[in-house]
Design a protein around this motif. Structure first.
Motif, PDB file in Angstrom:
ATOM      1  N   PHE A 165     -30.585  54.171   2.740  1.00 32.89           N
ATOM      2  CA  PHE A 165     -31.754  55.055   2.700  1.00 32.89           C
ATOM      3  C   PHE A 165     -31.645  56.106   1.597  1.00 32.89           C
ATOM      4  O   PHE A 165     -32.579  56.235   0.779  1.00 32.89           O
ATOM      5  CB  PHE A 165     -31.950  55.730   4.055  1.00 32.89           C
ATOM      6  N   PRO A 166     -30.543  56.886   1.509  1.00 33.47           N
ATOM      7  CA  PRO A 166     -30.480  57.860   0.402  1.00 33.47           C
ATOM      8  C   PRO A 166     -30.470  57.192  -0.967  1.00 33.47           C
ATOM      9  O   PRO A 166     -31.060  57.725  -1.919  1.00 33.47           O
ATOM     10  CB  PRO A 166     -29.177  58.627   0.676  1.00 33.47           C
ATOM     11  N   ALA A 167     -29.813  56.010  -1.073  1.00 35.65           N
ATOM     12  CA  ALA A 167     -29.789  55.326  -2.362  1.00 35.65           C
ATOM     13  C   ALA A 167     -31.193  54.865  -2.742  1.00 35.65           C
ATOM     14  O   ALA A 167     -31.613  54.988  -3.908  1.00 35.65           O
ATOM     15  CB  ALA A 167     -28.839  54.141  -2.314  1.00 35.65           C
ATOM     16  N   ASN A 168     -31.912  54.356  -1.754  1.00 35.45           N
ATOM     17  CA  ASN A 168     -33.284  53.916  -2.012  1.00 35.45           C
ATOM     18  C   ASN A 168     -34.175  55.101  -2.396  1.00 35.45           C
ATOM     19  O   ASN A 168     -35.022  55.008  -3.302  1.00 35.45           O
ATOM     20  CB  ASN A 168     -33.834  53.219  -0.772  1.00 35.45           C
ATOM     21  N   ALA A 169     -33.973  56.224  -1.717  1.00 38.70           N
ATOM     22  CA  ALA A 169     -34.769  57.422  -2.043  1.00 38.70           C
ATOM     23  C   ALA A 169     -34.512  57.888  -3.464  1.00 38.70           C
ATOM     24  O   ALA A 169     -35.446  58.260  -4.201  1.00 38.70           O
ATOM     25  CB  ALA A 169     -34.443  58.534  -1.044  1.00 38.70           C
ATOM     26  N   LEU A 170     -33.229  57.869  -3.877  1.00 39.68           N
ATOM     27  CA  LEU A 170     -32.900  58.270  -5.250  1.00 39.68           C
ATOM     28  C   LEU A 170     -33.529  57.317  -6.261  1.00 39.68           C
ATOM     29  O   LEU A 170     -34.022  57.743  -7.321  1.00 39.68           O
ATOM     30  CB  LEU A 170     -31.378  58.295  -5.422  1.00 39.68           C
ATOM     31  N   GLN A 171     -33.494  56.008  -5.947  1.00 41.02           N
ATOM     32  CA  GLN A 171     -34.092  55.043  -6.873  1.00 41.02           C
ATOM     33  C   GLN A 171     -35.593  55.290  -7.020  1.00 41.02           C
ATOM     34  O   GLN A 171     -36.146  55.257  -8.140  1.00 41.02           O
ATOM     35  CB  GLN A 171     -33.835  53.608  -6.375  1.00 41.02           C
ATOM     36  N   TRP A 172     -36.256  55.512  -5.929  1.00 45.73           N
ATOM     37  CA  TRP A 172     -37.696  55.766  -6.019  1.00 45.73           C
ATOM     38  C   TRP A 172     -37.992  57.110  -6.673  1.00 45.73           C
ATOM     39  O   TRP A 172     -38.986  57.243  -7.418  1.00 45.73           O
ATOM     40  CB  TRP A 172     -38.339  55.708  -4.625  1.00 45.73           C
ATOM     41  N   LEU A 173     -37.127  58.080  -6.456  1.00 45.77           N
ATOM     42  CA  LEU A 173     -37.294  59.363  -7.137  1.00 45.77           C
ATOM     43  C   LEU A 173     -37.156  59.188  -8.643  1.00 45.77           C
ATOM     44  O   LEU A 173     -37.949  59.747  -9.437  1.00 45.77           O
ATOM     45  CB  LEU A 173     -36.267  60.375  -6.623  1.00 45.77           C
ATOM     46  N   ALA A 174     -36.144  58.372  -9.042  1.00 42.85           N
ATOM     47  CA  ALA A 174     -35.961  58.125 -10.477  1.00 42.85           C
ATOM     48  C   ALA A 174     -37.166  57.387 -11.047  1.00 42.85           C
ATOM     49  O   ALA A 174     -37.643  57.687 -12.149  1.00 42.85           O
ATOM     50  CB  ALA A 174     -34.687  57.316 -10.698  1.00 42.85           C
ATOM     51  N   LEU A 175     -37.664  56.398 -10.308  1.00 42.89           N
ATOM     52  CA  LEU A 175     -38.810  55.634 -10.789  1.00 42.89           C
ATOM     53  C   LEU A 175     -40.049  56.530 -10.896  1.00 42.89           C
ATOM     54  O   LEU A 175     -40.797  56.473 -11.896  1.00 42.89           O
ATOM     55  CB  LEU A 175     -39.089  54.462  -9.853  1.00 42.89           C
ATOM     56  N   LEU A 176     -40.274  57.376  -9.894  1.00 45.14           N
ATOM     57  CA  LEU A 176     -41.429  58.270  -9.926  1.00 45.14           C
ATOM     58  C   LEU A 176     -41.312  59.268 -11.074  1.00 45.14           C
ATOM     59  O   LEU A 176     -42.320  59.621 -11.717  1.00 45.14           O
ATOM     60  CB  LEU A 176     -41.558  59.007  -8.591  1.00 45.14           C
ATOM     61  N   THR A 177     -40.081  59.710 -11.333  1.00 42.84           N
ATOM     62  CA  THR A 177     -39.873  60.628 -12.468  1.00 42.84           C
ATOM     63  C   THR A 177     -40.241  59.939 -13.768  1.00 42.84           C
ATOM     64  O   THR A 177     -40.935  60.505 -14.630  1.00 42.84           O
ATOM     65  CB  THR A 177     -38.402  61.084 -12.502  1.00 42.84           C
ATOM     66  N   ALA A 178     -39.774  58.681 -13.924  1.00 45.61           N
ATOM     67  CA  ALA A 178     -40.092  57.941 -15.151  1.00 45.61           C
ATOM     68  C   ALA A 178     -41.591  57.697 -15.263  1.00 45.61           C
ATOM     69  O   ALA A 178     -42.195  57.817 -16.349  1.00 45.61           O
ATOM     70  CB  ALA A 178     -39.333  56.626 -15.168  1.00 45.61           C
ATOM     71  N   LEU A 179     -42.218  57.349 -14.115  1.00 46.02           N
ATOM     72  CA  LEU A 179     -43.655  57.118 -14.135  1.00 46.02           C
ATOM     73  C   LEU A 179     -44.419  58.396 -14.463  1.00 46.02           C
ATOM     74  O   LEU A 179     -45.460  58.371 -15.172  1.00 46.02           O
ATOM     75  CB  LEU A 179     -44.126  56.563 -12.787  1.00 46.02           C
ATOM     76  N   ALA A 180     -43.941  59.538 -13.974  1.00 43.04           N
ATOM     77  CA  ALA A 180     -44.601  60.820 -14.284  1.00 43.04           C
ATOM     78  C   ALA A 180     -44.530  61.111 -15.778  1.00 43.04           C
ATOM     79  O   ALA A 180     -45.517  61.538 -16.406  1.00 43.04           O
ATOM     80  CB  ALA A 180     -43.939  61.937 -13.477  1.00 43.04           C
ATOM     81  N   GLY A 181     -43.331  60.879 -16.374  1.00 44.21           N
ATOM     82  CA  GLY A 181     -43.187  61.080 -17.816  1.00 44.21           C
ATOM     83  C   GLY A 181     -44.094  60.152 -18.600  1.00 44.21           C
ATOM     84  O   GLY A 181     -44.733  60.536 -19.585  1.00 44.21           O
ATOM     85  N   ALA A 182     -44.146  58.865 -18.143  1.00 43.48           N
ATOM     86  CA  ALA A 182     -44.986  57.894 -18.841  1.00 43.48           C
ATOM     87  C   ALA A 182     -46.453  58.257 -18.732  1.00 43.48           C
ATOM     88  O   ALA A 182     -47.222  58.152 -19.698  1.00 43.48           O
ATOM     89  CB  ALA A 182     -44.726  56.501 -18.258  1.00 43.48           C
ATOM     90  N   ALA A 183     -46.874  58.713 -17.552  1.00 40.86           N
ATOM     91  CA  ALA A 183     -48.274  59.106 -17.370  1.00 40.86           C
ATOM     92  C   ALA A 183     -48.621  60.316 -18.242  1.00 40.86           C
ATOM     93  O   ALA A 183     -49.719  60.392 -18.842  1.00 40.86           O
ATOM     94  CB  ALA A 183     -48.530  59.420 -15.893  1.00 40.86           C
ATOM     95  N   TRP A 184     -47.699  61.269 -18.313  1.00 42.02           N
ATOM     96  CA  TRP A 184     -47.917  62.462 -19.128  1.00 42.02           C
ATOM     97  C   TRP A 184     -48.117  62.060 -20.587  1.00 42.02           C
ATOM     98  O   TRP A 184     -49.043  62.491 -21.270  1.00 42.02           O
ATOM     99  CB  TRP A 184     -46.734  63.400 -18.955  1.00 42.02           C
ATOM    100  N   LEU A 185     -47.204  61.211 -21.069  1.00 37.68           N
ATOM    101  CA  LEU A 185     -47.292  60.771 -22.465  1.00 37.68           C
ATOM    102  C   LEU A 185     -48.584  59.999 -22.710  1.00 37.68           C
ATOM    103  O   LEU A 185     -49.201  60.075 -23.778  1.00 37.68           O
ATOM    104  CB  LEU A 185     -46.087  59.898 -22.819  1.00 37.68           C
ATOM    105  N   LEU A 186     -48.985  59.197 -21.693  1.00 33.46           N
ATOM    106  CA  LEU A 186     -50.220  58.434 -21.832  1.00 33.46           C
ATOM    107  C   LEU A 186     -51.424  59.364 -21.951  1.00 33.46           C
ATOM    108  O   LEU A 186     -52.325  59.153 -22.784  1.00 33.46           O
ATOM    109  CB  LEU A 186     -50.392  57.495 -20.645  1.00 33.46           C
ATOM    110  N   VAL A 187     -51.434  60.420 -21.171  1.00 39.92           N
ATOM    111  CA  VAL A 187     -52.543  61.385 -21.235  1.00 39.92           C
ATOM    112  C   VAL A 187     -52.579  62.060 -22.602  1.00 39.92           C
ATOM    113  O   VAL A 187     -53.648  62.221 -23.220  1.00 39.92           O
ATOM    114  CB  VAL A 187     -52.395  62.434 -20.117  1.00 39.92           C
ATOM    115  N   LEU A 188     -51.409  62.424 -23.111  1.00 40.23           N
ATOM    116  CA  LEU A 188     -51.349  63.056 -24.431  1.00 40.23           C
ATOM    117  C   LEU A 188     -51.861  62.104 -25.507  1.00 40.23           C
ATOM    118  O   LEU A 188     -52.588  62.501 -26.448  1.00 40.23           O
ATOM    119  CB  LEU A 188     -49.921  63.488 -24.743  1.00 40.23           C
ATOM    120  N   ALA A 189     -51.496  60.822 -25.332  1.00 43.35           N
ATOM    121  CA  ALA A 189     -51.942  59.835 -26.326  1.00 43.35           C
ATOM    122  C   ALA A 189     -53.449  59.660 -26.293  1.00 43.35           C
ATOM    123  O   ALA A 189     -54.122  59.561 -27.339  1.00 43.35           O
ATOM    124  CB  ALA A 189     -51.252  58.500 -26.073  1.00 43.35           C
ATOM    125  N   VAL A 190     -54.037  59.637 -25.123  1.00 37.36           N
ATOM    126  CA  VAL A 190     -55.491  59.474 -24.993  1.00 37.36           C
ATOM    127  C   VAL A 190     -56.216  60.688 -25.567  1.00 37.36           C
ATOM    128  O   VAL A 190     -57.233  60.569 -26.284  1.00 37.36           O
ATOM    129  CB  VAL A 190     -55.879  59.246 -23.522  1.00 37.36           C
TER     130      VAL A 190
END
Length: 538
Positions: free
Chosen positions: A421-446
């Motif tokens: 459970f904690p390992a899975n939570a960390l993985q999803w936290l890392a993925l959400l962090t990466a997705l947040a960065g990608a979304a931010w960059l996408l907004v800047l690009a648009v």
């Protein structure tokens, strides 16, 4: 045989009869039937005799043609009751002389003696209160087969046996081998009377008596009292009466005779059984058997399947979320073996493993046979065969029992580890962090693409924060997957080890139920038999 079973072992004879019946029951199907029937007849005879008059002592006069048996019978009675002759046998059926007729009828009926004479009291020997019954019997060497049959029957039924011998036939082989030798345990109630000693010189008399005692001793009858008498002159008759009076005193002769019969029957069972002590179930042999059965049950294959299943499950729950779908490719080994069915009832559950081949069944049979042979080593032949058969009787059930044991074992494969459970939570936290960065960059690009004012991007150590979020989240997920892979492998090995222990325990339980328990029961059956025979022999 319920009437043979004493309820309290009130006397030593009761206990010995009970022990003989126990030994006979335990030996059913193991020892020859003729030996078991001999024991049964002994028990039946003892039961019948003890149910009849205990106040009477039955004395049988046995002898060959011309031995003067009937003459000695008359001399002891002090009256001429039995017919006598010098050459031809004159006693065609038993004749009973009874002192104390009350209660003697059923006893004589059981003996099948219809000719009965109420004897007059003989001073110093027998009277109405003594309860003595003397039988004059047909000659054992009579040419009439019916006469010999009567003798053979009553030899096993009377309480006291008096063998009347003459100086010429005292060493007769038919007498010693056919009648006297089997009575080696009846020397306390057996008497030998050398009749017609008046025909011998003093020197010859001593030689004949010494020779007779030697023959008896050689046959195990050294305790038999040897008397000398002459029915014609009356010499030795008082001594015969005195010995009979002593033997009949206290009415213990019947019990002594039955004790000897029980000892005979028990000795015959012991001889048919043989001597020895089985090796028993040895821990090392049991371990070898369990190992062979575990191999036959494909335990190593199942353990490896548990390891792979657990590692797959750990990777599917703690690996990088973007690559988890790869872990779902290929069929789970536990599913392939039919062991991933937690909802199935263990008693009807089965695996999907193939049925054992002929070679595998032969290996299993060999393991079972080796175990039974080792446990039975040292046991007497008939009992060793019983132990071996007991070990093999469940071999047809083994494949199915082993398969069911494996299917019903709790492998723990579907349990989730605490760290997932904690390992899975960390993985999803890392993925959400990466997705947040990608979304931010996408907004800047648009925004830039639309020629709109681009807001100032926060920076950390000169790095744009959206880029740090994207790269950092992805790197964290990958690093976590790499770090957690050895942890998952270690967890899988531990779970496989637990599964091995549980499967081994399940296989050992099958081995114990189908092989060890029957073998142990057969060994204990022999031990109870040996103890019962020992008690019956006294």
């Amino acid at each position: 045989m319920s009437r043979h079973r004493g309820k309290g072992s009130a006397t030593r004879l009761d206990a010995r009869l009970e022990a003989l019946d126990t030994a006979r029951s335990l030996a059913e199907g193991v020892l020859p039937q003729e030996d078991l029937e001999f024991a049964y007849r002994t028990l039946d005879r003892a039961s019948s005799r003890r149910s009849l008059s205990g106040d009477h002592t039955v004395v049988g006069f046995f002898g060959a043609t011309g031995s003067g048996k009937s003459s000695l019978f008359n001399a002891v009675l002090g009256e001429s009751v039995a017919r006598t002759a010098a050459i031809r046998p004159t006693t065609s059926e038993p004749l009973a002389a009874v002192w104390g007729t009350g209660g003697s009828g059923p006893l004589l009926d059981w003996l099948e003696v219809s000719r009965r004479h109420e004897a007059a009291p003989v001073e110093g020997f027998a009277d109405e209160a003594s309860g003595v019954i003397i039988l004059d019997l047909p000659d054992f060497d009579s040419t009439e087969s019916a006469h010999r049959a009567v003798v053979e029957r009553l030899v096993g039924m009377v309480d006291v046996l008096v063998w009347v011998l003459d100086p010429q036939k005292y060493a007769d082989h038919a007498l010693h081998s056919g009648f006297l030798a089997p009575l080696r345990r009846q020397d306390g109630v057996t008497i030998a009377v050398l009749n017609q000693v008046d025909r011998l010189t003093a020197a010859d008399r001593g030689d004949v008596l010494e020779s007779l005692r030697g023959l008896l001793a050689a046959e195990g009858l050294g305790g038999v009292q040897v008397l000398e008498a002459s029915a014609r002159t009356g010499e030795g008759v008082p001594a015969v009466r005195a010995v009979l009076r002593k033997v009949a005193a206290g009415h213990r002769a019947a019990s002594e005779r039955l004790s000897g019969d029980v000892a005979d029957a028990a000795a015959r069972l012991a001889a048919a059984s043989g001597e020895g002590e089985p090796a028993g179930v040895r821990p090392a042999a049991f371990r070898r058997l369990a190992e062979e059965l575990a191999a036959a049950a494909n335990v190593p294959l199942v353990v490896e399947a548990v390891r792979v299943h657990t590692r797959r499950a750990a990777a599917a729950r703690t690996g990088w979320p973007l690559t988890r779908w790869v872990r779902r490719l290929g069929r789970d080994p536990l599913v392939r073996l039919g062991l991933a069915r937690p909802d199935a009832a263990p008693r009807v559950n089965r695996t999907s493993m193939p049925a054992p081949s002929a070679a595998e069944r032969a290996r299993t049979d060999a393991a079972v046979r080796a175990f039974a042979d080792g446990a039975s080593e040292g046991a007497p032949g008939p009992w060793r065969a019983l132990v071996r058969a007991a070990g093999r009787e469940g071999r047809e059930r083994l494949p199915d029992a082993l398969d069911q044991a494996v299917a019903g074992a709790d492998l723990g494969a579907d349990r989730r580890s605490w760290w997932w459970f904690p390992a899975n939570a960390l993985q999803w936290l890392a993925l959400l962090t990466a997705l947040a960065g990608a979304a931010w960059l996408l907004v800047l690009a648009v925004v830039g693409y639309l020629q709109l004012p681009v807001p100032e991007v926060p920076r950390a150590q000169g790095w744009p924060l959206p880029t740090l979020l994207l790269v950092g989240g992805m790197l964290l997920g990958i690093v976590l997957a790499l770090v957690l892979a050895p942890v998952a492998a270690l967890s899988a090995r531990r779970r496989a080890a637990r599964a091995r222990r549980r499967l081994t325990a399940a296989v050992r339980a099958v081995a114990d139920a189908e092989v060890v328990a029957p073998v142990q029961e057969a060994i204990e059956r022999y031990a109870r038999f040996a103890a019962a025979v020992g008690q019956a022999r006294g």
